[in-house]
Design a protein around this motif. Structure first.
Motif, mmCIF file in Angstrom:
data_model
loop_
_atom_site.group_PDB
_atom_site.id
_atom_site.type_symbol
_atom_site.label_atom_id
_atom_site.label_comp_id
_atom_site.label_asym_id
_atom_site.label_seq_id
_atom_site.Cartn_x
_atom_site.Cartn_y
_atom_site.Cartn_z
ATOM 1 N N GLN A 1 13.475 -55.287 70.865
ATOM 2 C CA GLN A 1 12.563 -54.203 70.538
ATOM 3 C C GLN A 1 13.291 -53.017 69.912
ATOM 4 O O GLN A 1 14.468 -52.791 70.168
ATOM 5 C CB GLN A 1 11.815 -53.732 71.791
ATOM 6 N N GLY A 2 12.550 -52.290 69.079
ATOM 7 C CA GLY A 2 12.999 -51.016 68.570
ATOM 8 C C GLY A 2 12.078 -49.952 69.112
ATOM 9 O O GLY A 2 11.398 -50.154 70.124
ATOM 10 N N SER A 3 12.016 -48.814 68.439
ATOM 11 C CA SER A 3 11.105 -47.771 68.897
ATOM 12 C C SER A 3 10.519 -47.032 67.706
ATOM 13 O O SER A 3 11.102 -46.996 66.621
ATOM 14 C CB SER A 3 11.810 -46.783 69.835
ATOM 15 N N ILE A 4 9.344 -46.456 67.913
ATOM 16 C CA ILE A 4 8.686 -45.582 66.955
ATOM 17 C C ILE A 4 8.239 -44.348 67.727
ATOM 18 O O ILE A 4 7.489 -44.459 68.700
ATOM 19 C CB ILE A 4 7.475 -46.257 66.288
ATOM 20 N N GLN B 1 8.766 -47.833 72.820
ATOM 21 C CA GLN B 1 9.296 -49.162 72.569
ATOM 22 C C GLN B 1 8.225 -50.049 71.927
ATOM 23 O O GLN B 1 7.088 -50.088 72.391
ATOM 24 C CB GLN B 1 9.786 -49.798 73.858
ATOM 25 N N VAL B 2 8.614 -50.744 70.856
ATOM 26 C CA VAL B 2 7.683 -51.607 70.128
ATOM 27 C C VAL B 2 8.396 -52.883 69.706
ATOM 28 O O VAL B 2 9.623 -52.932 69.617
ATOM 29 C CB VAL B 2 7.126 -50.905 68.871
ATOM 30 N N ASN C 1 9.616 -55.335 66.900
ATOM 31 C CA ASN C 1 10.057 -55.051 65.543
ATOM 32 C C ASN C 1 9.225 -55.820 64.522
ATOM 33 O O ASN C 1 8.895 -56.992 64.737
ATOM 34 C CB ASN C 1 11.526 -55.431 65.378
ATOM 35 N N GLU D 1 1.786 -54.347 62.622
ATOM 36 C CA GLU D 1 3.110 -53.895 63.037
ATOM 37 C C GLU D 1 3.667 -52.911 62.018
ATOM 38 O O GLU D 1 3.348 -52.972 60.828
ATOM 39 C CB GLU D 1 4.060 -55.094 63.176
ATOM 40 N N SER E 1 10.246 -50.220 62.776
ATOM 41 C CA SER E 1 10.845 -49.484 63.891
ATOM 42 C C SER E 1 12.136 -48.820 63.446
ATOM 43 O O SER E 1 12.633 -49.053 62.340
ATOM 44 C CB SER E 1 11.142 -50.444 65.050
ATOM 45 N N ASP E 2 12.691 -48.005 64.334
ATOM 46 C CA ASP E 2 13.983 -47.388 64.030
ATOM 47 C C ASP E 2 15.068 -48.442 63.831
ATOM 48 O O ASP E 2 15.963 -48.283 63.005
ATOM 49 C CB ASP E 2 14.379 -46.398 65.127
#
Length: 325
Positions: free
Chosen positions: A252-255, A259-260, A262, A274, A277-278
């Protein structure tokens, strides 16, 4: 997200913003000449809506900056590219484009659709390139002025990417959602915006470029990505899928601190949109692209860029029949 992770993310964004100040915004130009089945036809409301979605997906990359030289044939300089046909009637069908003019700081992306029985939603690739003429012209076709994209010896690793563009195919057997507002998505529909964004990212070098491959490492448990920016966010080498072309499921990454999943993992659940993400952004920065900022999805966030040098793989976005965790 921990305080340490937040600090790392802020530091990354500050560095990317400073580097991007001297570069130019990248424009993605869609070319519909190979849309033989009229999936993007301007004579139908559905075709116009799909074109609008492609432009929205391209706007995701509006924060991507660099300095890409124009590819301008003439006076003994010539080039051609053999592509997977974006409206193919069989997987082996190709299309050849000769002496395409590619403007400065732009990519040209050919798009189309055809029906295929299977779970593949879309695929993208940059084809096989041939160029002749002056060495400066050949280097421009191969790297668009990005010195780190030109590898001249077996011991040298690519550190940048300078693409001309590519082609994207969409599977027309599905009942796509081609709306700009994600609230209209239903459980049984794949989201055109999500798949288009995913495939454009492959053309920008995610999972396809020599600069990407230079940062892959094989371990006992599989491929991992070792880009500095991505590892800073993730906390170490990032697990990849079996091909080393996508993040592994579950990474997972983040926005905006949340946490989301990817966007650049191998699949997408129907009825779900979707966003980048970072971690997706950081990986593209690791292969040489500059990101001026990472805005919120609702304000048309941004991405990065890349291309394949000579023989490009097609990378496919799959549908998923189970919910993501």
């Amino acid at each position: 997200m921990t305080i340490v992770q937040q600090a790392r993310q802020c530091a990354l964004l500050i560095v990317l913003a400073l580097v991007a100040n001297t570069a130019q915004a990248i424009e993605i130009v869609f070319d519909y000449r190979f849309d033989r089945h009229g999936w993007f036809s301007t004579e139908s409301e559905a075709g116009l809506m799909r074109r609008d979605v492609l432009q929205q997906a391209a706007s995701v990359f509006s924060g991507l900056t660099d300095r890409l030289s124009a590819i301008q044939p003439g006076a003994g300089d010539s080039w051609s590219v053999s592509l997977q046909h974006p409206s193919w009637n069989s997987w082996i069908e190709s299309a050849t484009v000769t002496d395409l003019y590619v403007p400065e700081n732009s990519l040209v992306v050919f798009v189309g659709a055809s029906s295929f029985r299977g779970s593949v939603l879309g695929a993208a690739g940059a084809g096989s390139i041939y160029a002749e003429g002056s060495q400066a012209f050949i280097d421009t076709v191969a790297g668009r002025g990005q010195a780190g994209a030109l590898v001249t010896s077996a011991d040298e690793l690519a550190t940048d990417y300078g693409p001309w563009g590519g082609s994207i195919w969409f599977n027309s057997q599905f009942s796509w959602y081609a709306g700009l507002d994600e609230s209209g998505l239903t459980a049984g529909q794949p989201d055109l915006f999500t798949t288009a964004t995913h495939e454009i990212a492959h053309l920008l070098g995610f999972g396809t470029s020599a600069a990407w491959n230079a940062l892959l490492m094989s371990t006992e448990t599989g491929w991992v990505f070792t880009g500095e920016n991505a590892m800073a966010l993730y906390g170490g080498p990032v697990p990849m899928d079996a091909l080393g072309a996508h993040w592994a499921y579950g990474v997972q990454g983040s926005i905006n601190g949340e946490q989301v999943d990817n966007l650049m993992d191998p699949g997408t659940q129907f009825g779900h949109r979707e966003y980048f993400s970072d971690l997706d952004y950081a990986a593209l920065a690791d292969i040489g692209w500059q990101v001026s900022a990472v805005p919120e999805p609702s304000t048309f966030w941004m991405l990065l860029l890349g291309l394949v040098g000579v023989f490009a793989r097609w990378h496919r976005k799959q549908s998923r029949s189970i919910a993501k965790k």
